[in-house]
Design a protein around this motif. Structure first.
Motif, PDB file in Angstrom:
ATOM      1  N   GLU A 161       0.873  -1.251  -0.138  1.00  0.00           N
ATOM      2  CA  GLU A 161      -0.146  -0.126   0.001  1.00  0.00           C
ATOM      3  C   GLU A 161       0.808   1.311  -0.053  1.00  0.00           C
ATOM      4  N   PHE A 162       2.039   1.108   0.562  1.00  0.00           N
ATOM      5  CA  PHE A 162       3.039   2.172   0.405  1.00  0.00           C
ATOM      6  C   PHE A 162       3.911   2.375  -0.966  1.00  0.00           C
ATOM      7  N   THR A 163       4.362   1.199  -1.699  1.00  0.00           N
ATOM      8  CA  THR A 163       5.027   1.174  -2.718  1.00  0.00           C
ATOM      9  C   THR A 163       4.125   1.424  -3.960  1.00  0.00           C
ATOM     10  N   GLY A 164       2.980   0.971  -3.918  1.00  0.00           N
ATOM     11  CA  GLY A 164       1.967   1.267  -4.698  1.00  0.00           C
ATOM     12  C   GLY A 164       1.399   2.604  -4.981  1.00  0.00           C
ATOM     13  N   ARG A 165       1.869   3.347  -4.125  1.00  0.00           N
ATOM     14  CA  ARG A 165       1.342   4.944  -4.166  1.00  0.00           C
ATOM     15  C   ARG A 165       2.841   5.797  -4.297  1.00  0.00           C
ATOM     16  N   VAL A 166       3.996   5.532  -3.761  1.00  0.00           N
ATOM     17  CA  VAL A 166       4.792   6.306  -3.699  1.00  0.00           C
ATOM     18  C   VAL A 166       6.269   6.141  -4.530  1.00  0.00           C
ATOM     19  N   CYS A 167       6.364   4.625  -4.866  1.00  0.00           N
ATOM     20  CA  CYS A 167       7.413   4.262  -5.551  1.00  0.00           C
ATOM     21  C   CYS A 167       7.521   4.729  -6.937  1.00  0.00           C
ATOM     22  N   PRO A 168       8.815   5.254  -7.380  1.00  0.00           N
ATOM     23  CA  PRO A 168       8.904   5.553  -8.742  1.00  0.00           C
ATOM     24  C   PRO A 168       9.057   4.414  -9.775  1.00  0.00           C
ATOM     25  N   ALA A 169       8.782   3.364  -9.429  1.00  0.00           N
ATOM     26  CA  ALA A 169       8.503   2.193 -10.323  1.00  0.00           C
ATOM     27  C   ALA A 169       9.550   1.786 -11.146  1.00  0.00           C
ATOM     28  N   PRO A 170      10.928   1.274 -10.394  1.00  0.00           N
ATOM     29  CA  PRO A 170      11.957   0.869 -11.242  1.00  0.00           C
ATOM     30  C   PRO A 170      11.621  -0.314 -12.066  1.00  0.00           C
ATOM     31  N   CYS A 171      10.497  -1.124 -11.556  1.00  0.00           N
ATOM     32  CA  CYS A 171       9.940  -2.216 -12.232  1.00  0.00           C
ATOM     33  C   CYS A 171       9.712  -1.886 -13.711  1.00  0.00           C
ATOM     34  N   GLU A 172       9.023  -0.845 -13.716  1.00  0.00           N
ATOM     35  CA  GLU A 172       8.671  -0.427 -14.914  1.00  0.00           C
ATOM     36  C   GLU A 172       9.706  -0.033 -16.027  1.00  0.00           C
ATOM     37  N   GLY A 173      10.612   0.658 -15.388  1.00  0.00           N
ATOM     38  CA  GLY A 173      11.638   1.013 -16.450  1.00  0.00           C
ATOM     39  C   GLY A 173      12.423  -0.182 -16.857  1.00  0.00           C
ATOM     40  N   ALA A 174      12.289  -1.321 -16.157  1.00  0.00           N
ATOM     41  CA  ALA A 174      12.851  -2.777 -16.480  1.00  0.00           C
ATOM     42  C   ALA A 174      12.267  -3.650 -17.165  1.00  0.00           C
ATOM     43  N   CYS A 175      10.604  -3.279 -17.344  1.00  0.00           N
ATOM     44  CA  CYS A 175       9.830  -4.079 -18.117  1.00  0.00           C
ATOM     45  C   CYS A 175      10.350  -4.485 -19.470  1.00  0.00           C
ATOM     46  N   THR A 176      10.360  -5.557 -19.989  1.00  0.00           N
ATOM     47  CA  THR A 176      10.962  -5.951 -21.197  1.00  0.00           C
ATOM     48  C   THR A 176       9.766  -5.277 -22.388  1.00  0.00           C
ATOM     49  N   VAL A 177       8.551  -5.032 -22.113  1.00  0.00           N
ATOM     50  CA  VAL A 177       7.692  -4.434 -23.060  1.00  0.00           C
ATOM     51  C   VAL A 177       8.534  -2.990 -23.377  1.00  0.00           C
ATOM     52  N   ALA A 178       8.908  -2.287 -22.164  1.00  0.00           N
ATOM     53  CA  ALA A 178       9.487  -0.916 -22.253  1.00  0.00           C
ATOM     54  C   ALA A 178      10.650  -0.794 -23.310  1.00  0.00           C
TER      55      ALA A 178
END
Length: 489
Positions: free
Chosen positions: A100-117
Motif C-alpha cells: 500500500e506504500f510502494t503502490g503509491r509512492v514508488c517511482p516504479a523501477p520495475c516499469e523501467g526494466a519491463c521488457t515491453v518497455a
C-alpha cells in the motif's frame, strides 16, 4: 504470463488522477483507482518474456533497475488477468510487506526494466500493485496473523520508517518479541512525516501500524533511543538492536545571507504541514500563503514542497535544479533495463502548471547569495547559470547569466548527507565516508556486537522500496544471528 499477445494488442492505460486544479484545494490523495477491466488489460500486456527484469532488483551505474524486493510481478499480473485477485494478493505479500506504500509512492523501477518497455510503454505495474493490496484491505482478507509461538528473543528496532517497520514485521513473523522505538510522536518515519498526505494518506500508515500491533509488535513513541534510553540499557534488555534511523542529516546551502529569516529546510516544513493537517484542522502554521517561494533542489522532496506550497496558496513558485533538463526519450548512454532518466512531469509540476500557468522548474541554476532587508528578512536570491560536465561531475558558472529572483520563502531540498551525528556517538558504530553506518550489505552487522543497521542509515538516501528490501534482509541476518538458522525469505 497474462495474455501471450496482449502486449501487441493493448496500449498502456495511464494511472488515473484527480483534476490538478481541483485537487490543490484539499490534501487528499491525488491518485484514483483504475476500473477492473482496465487492470485486466494492463495485466494482459505482461509478456512471457523468459527473464523478467522487472523482478530482478539490481544496481546498474549506481541506479536501481527492476524491483529491489524481487516482487513476483509476472505471476501476480497473470492472476489479475485471470480474475484471481486473492491469489494475486498472496503472491504480492510473499515479497512485499507494505504494497500500500510502494503502490503509491514508488517511482516504479520495475516499469523501467519491463521488457515491453524496450520499444513500447511499460506494463502499468504500479497501478496493478496498488489495486491488489487495496482489494485485500477492502475485502477483509488482510487480518492480524500473530506468530503461533514465540522464541523468547527480544529485539529493539530504532526508527519506524519503512526499513524499521519491514524489519520489525519480519522478525515478529519469526516469533521474536519486537519493540520499535520512535523519537517522534507518531510511528511511520518518513511515511508519516516526510511524504505529503496527497501522495500517501496517513490512514494507510496508521492502518498498517495497528495491524502490526495486533500481531504483537510493540511500538514506543516519543523516545530518542540512545539518549533517553542508553545503549548499555538497550543491550541489557534486548538480544539484538537494529538501527533504522534514516539518513536525515540535511545538506545545507552555506552561502552569503543564509541567516535570513524565511529560509527553511524542506523536511521540517513538510512535517509541520502534515502535523497541521492531522492536529490543527488543516490550519497551516508554517505557511507559504501569499508568498513568493523558491525551492532549492530538483528532486522528489522539492516536488513535494511545490505541491504543499500550492495548497497553502503561494503566489509564485520556482524550483531550482543543478542539473539540466532530461531528454524526452532514452539516450544511448541510458539503455534498457536501466532506470529511464527521461523528462517527466511529476504530480506537483502538473499542478503548478495548472494553477500558476507554468512548470516551476529552473535547470542548471546555482544560488550564489540570499538577499535580505535591514530587518534580516529574506527578499530574494542571486543566481547564475552553470555548465554541467557529467563525466567529471563538475559545474562551471557561466559569466553574464546572473539573475535575481524575488522571494520571501526559501525551502532547501538539496538532499541528505547521511545519518545524523548522534547515531555514531550514541551507539558507538563506525561510519563510512558517506556518513552512513558501516555495515556490509548482506550481513548488516556493525562493529558493535549484536547491533545491526539497515535502510537509509546504512545505504544512504534512497527509495521506500529499497528501504523495505533492506529491512527484510537485515531481519533475516538478525534471525540467523539469534537462532543459528533462519527460515525468513
Amino acid at each position: 504470463m497474462g495474455k501471450s499477445t496482449g502486449f501487441m494488442e493493448y496500449d498502456r492505460i495511464p494511472a488515473r488522477v484527480r483534476d490538478p486544479k481541483k485537487r490543490t484545494r484539499d490534501w487528499n490523495e491525488y491518485s484514483l483507482p483504475l476500473p477492473e477491466k482496465d487492470l485486466t488489460i494492463q495485466a494482459a500486456r505482461c509478456m512471457d518474456c523468459g527473464v523478467p527484469f522487472c523482478s530482478v532488483g539490481m544496481e546498474i551505474k549506481n541506479g536501481v533497475s527492476g524491483c529491489p524486493l524481487n516482487n513476483l510481478i509476472p505471476e501476480w499480473n497473470d492472476a489479475v488477468y485471470r480474475g484471481e485477485w486473492e491469489e494475486a494478493l498472496q503472491l504480492l505479500l510473499k515479497t512485499n510487506n507494505f504494497p500500500e506504500f510502494t503502490g503509491r509512492v514508488c517511482p516504479a523501477p520495475c516499469e523501467g526494466a519491463c521488457t515491453v518497455a524496450i520499444s513500447e510503454p511499460a506494463v502499468g505495474i504500479k497501478s496493478i500493485e496498488k489495486e491488489i493490496i487495496d482489494y485485500g484491505f477492502r475485502s477483509g482478507l488482510i487480518k492480524p496473523e500473530p506468530p503461533l509461538k514465540r522464541t523468547g528473543k527480544r529485539i529493539a528496532i530504532i526508527g519506524s520508517g519503512p526499513a524499521g517497520l519491514a524489519c520489525a514485521d519480519q522478525l515478529n513473523k519469526a516469533g521474536h518479541y519486537v519493540t520499535v522505538f520512535e523519537k517522534s510522536d507518531r510511528i511511520g518515519g518518513l511515511l508519516m512525516y516526510g511524504i505529503p498526505t496527497m501522495k500517501l494518506e496517513k490512514e494507510s500508515v496508521t492502518r498498517r501500524v495497528n495491524l502490526m500491533a495486533a500481531e504483537g509488535v510493540e511500538f514506543v513513541t516519543g523516545v530518542n533511543a540512545g539518549v533517553d534510553i542508553k545503549m548499555a540499557d538497550l543491550k541489557q534488555d534486548f538480544d539484538a538492536i537494529v538501527l533504522a534511523t534514516g539518513a536525515s542529516k540535511a545538506r545545507d546551502v552555506n552561502i552569503e545571507g543564509r541567516d535570513a529569516t524565511g529560509i527553511h529546510f524542506a523536511v521540517p516544513y513538510l512535517t509541520q504541514s502534515i502535523k497541521d493537517n492531522l492536529e490543527n484542522e488543516g490550519k497551516q502554521t508554517l505557511s507559504a500563503k501569499g508568498k513568493k517561494v523558491v525551492i532549492i533542489g530538483g528532486g522528489d522532496t522539492g516536488a513535494d514542497c511545490v505541491a504543499t506550497a500550492l495548497r497553502q496558496g503561494a503566489s509564485s513558485i520556482h524550483q531550482f535544479g543543478h542539473r539540466g533538463k532530461l531528454p524526452e526519450l532514452r539516450t544511448n548512454q541510458n539503455p534498457w533495463p536501466e532506470y529511464p532518466h527521461i523528462f517527466q512531469m511529476d504530480y506537483a509540476h502538473v499542478e503548478a502548471e495548472a494553477v500558476l500557468g507554468a512548470d516551476p522548474r529552473e535547470y542548471l541554476i546555482s544560488t550564489v547569495a540570499f538577499e535580505k532587508d535591514q530587518d534580516g528578512r529574506l527578499t530574494g536570491l542571486h543566481t547564475i547559470q552553470v555548465d554541467h560536465d557529467i563525466e567529471n561531475h563538475k559545474y562551471t558558472e557561466i559569466p553574464g547569466t546572473e539573475r535575481f529572483f524575488e522571494a520571501d520563502m526559501v525551502l532547501i531540498a538539496a538532499g541528505f548527507a547521511g545519518a545524523t551525528d548522534d547515531i555514531f556517538t550514541n551507539f558507538n558504530v563506525a561510519k563510512t565516508n558517506r556518513h552512513t553506518i558501516d555495515a556490509a550489505k548482506g550481513f548488516y552487522r556493525t562493529n558493535e556486537e549484536a547491533v545491526f543497521a539497515c535502510g537509509d542509515a546504512r545505504y544512504g538516501q534512497s527509495l521506500v522500496v529499497t528501504a523495505i528490501a533492506e529491512g527484510r534482509e537485515a531481519a533475516r541476518e538478525v534471525d540467523f544471528y539469534l537462532m543459528d538458522e533462519t527460515f525468513l525469505p
